[in-house]
Design a protein around this motif. Structure first.
Motif, short mmCIF file in Angstrom:
data_model
loop_
_atom_site.label_atom_id
_atom_site.label_comp_id
_atom_site.label_asym_id
_atom_site.label_seq_id
_atom_site.Cartn_x
_atom_site.Cartn_y
_atom_site.Cartn_z
N HIS A 4 7.37 -3.25 17.64
CA HIS A 4 6.84 -2.31 18.62
C HIS A 4 6.95 -0.89 18.08
O HIS A 4 6.01 -0.12 18.16
N THR A 5 8.08 -0.56 17.51
CA THR A 5 8.27 0.75 16.92
C THR A 5 7.32 0.95 15.75
O THR A 5 6.75 2.02 15.58
N LEU A 6 7.15 -0.07 14.94
CA LEU A 6 6.22 0.00 13.82
C LEU A 6 4.80 0.25 14.33
O LEU A 6 4.08 1.09 13.79
N ALA A 7 4.40 -0.47 15.37
CA ALA A 7 3.07 -0.29 15.95
C ALA A 7 2.89 1.14 16.47
O ALA A 7 1.84 1.75 16.28
N GLU A 8 3.91 1.68 17.11
CA GLU A 8 3.83 3.05 17.60
C GLU A 8 3.70 4.04 16.45
O GLU A 8 2.92 5.00 16.52
N GLN A 9 4.44 3.79 15.38
CA GLN A 9 4.37 4.65 14.21
C GLN A 9 2.98 4.60 13.59
O GLN A 9 2.40 5.64 13.24
N ALA A 46 2.08 -3.98 3.06
CA ALA A 46 1.33 -5.10 3.65
C ALA A 46 1.82 -5.48 5.04
O ALA A 46 1.09 -6.14 5.78
N GLU A 47 3.01 -5.07 5.40
CA GLU A 47 3.54 -5.39 6.73
C GLU A 47 2.65 -4.87 7.85
O GLU A 47 2.57 -5.47 8.92
N ILE A 48 1.93 -3.78 7.60
CA ILE A 48 1.10 -3.20 8.66
C ILE A 48 -0.35 -3.70 8.64
O ILE A 48 -1.12 -3.34 9.53
N VAL A 49 -0.70 -4.53 7.68
CA VAL A 49 -2.08 -5.02 7.58
C VAL A 49 -2.56 -5.68 8.88
O VAL A 49 -3.65 -5.35 9.37
N PRO A 50 -1.79 -6.59 9.49
CA PRO A 50 -2.27 -7.18 10.75
C PRO A 50 -2.52 -6.13 11.84
O PRO A 50 -3.50 -6.22 12.59
N LEU A 51 -1.66 -5.11 11.91
CA LEU A 51 -1.86 -4.05 12.90
C LEU A 51 -3.15 -3.27 12.61
O LEU A 51 -3.90 -2.96 13.53
N LEU A 52 -3.39 -2.98 11.34
CA LEU A 52 -4.59 -2.24 10.99
C LEU A 52 -5.85 -3.04 11.31
O LEU A 52 -6.84 -2.49 11.81
N LEU A 53 -5.81 -4.34 11.04
CA LEU A 53 -6.97 -5.18 11.36
C LEU A 53 -7.22 -5.22 12.87
O LEU A 53 -8.37 -5.21 13.31
N GLU A 54 -6.15 -5.26 13.65
CA GLU A 54 -6.30 -5.20 15.12
C GLU A 54 -6.93 -3.88 15.54
O GLU A 54 -7.79 -3.84 16.41
N ARG A 55 -6.48 -2.79 14.93
CA ARG A 55 -6.97 -1.47 15.31
C ARG A 55 -8.44 -1.29 14.95
O ARG A 55 -9.16 -0.57 15.64
N ILE A 56 -8.90 -1.94 13.89
CA ILE A 56 -10.33 -1.88 13.57
C ILE A 56 -11.14 -2.46 14.72
O ILE A 56 -12.17 -1.92 15.10
N GLN A 57 -10.67 -3.56 15.28
CA GLN A 57 -11.40 -4.23 16.36
C GLN A 57 -11.37 -3.44 17.66
O GLN A 57 -12.32 -3.49 18.44
#
Length: 117
Positions: A4-9, A46-57
């Protein structure tokens, strides 16, 4: 650090892109200037790759999407190749394109070329 903190960052850094104005245009397509948020996101790895792909959508900002693709390219995780091919196709299929549509396509082209090596 929790996810959650990573996503906020990540979201905080992505919001920095909304305030960046291109300083040059190449044949009408905005060039993405280097900003600190790019480097901070790439350094997260690479830990944030799934978050970035979500944000593209979920992002309505084409500028933000172009920057996300640039970051994904620099992270270099080949798992993003298929989603980037889909993203590029979606933007290429648009009947009417603006300068930011072309910026997204251009960043996808660069990333796809790099990731296929």
């Amino acid at each position: 650090m929790t996810s959650h903190t990573l996503a906020e960052q990540v979201d905080s850094l992505l919001s920095d892109f909304d305030r960046v104005e291109p300083v040059t245009f190449d044949l009408g397509t905005p060039e993405l200037p280097e900003v600190g948020a790019i480097h901070e996101l790439v350094n997260m790895g690479a830990e944030i790759v799934p978050l970035l792909l979500e944000r593209i959508q979920s992002s309505g900002s084409k500028k933000r999407i172009a920057y996300i693709v640039l970051v994904l390219n620099r992270i270099g995780d080949t798992k993003v190749l298929a989603p980037l091919l889909d993203l590029r196709a979606r933007y290429q299929d648009l009947e009417t394109k603006d300068e930011w549509d072309y910026a997204v396509i251009g960043q996808c082209n660069l990333a796809i070329e790099q990731l296929q090596k």
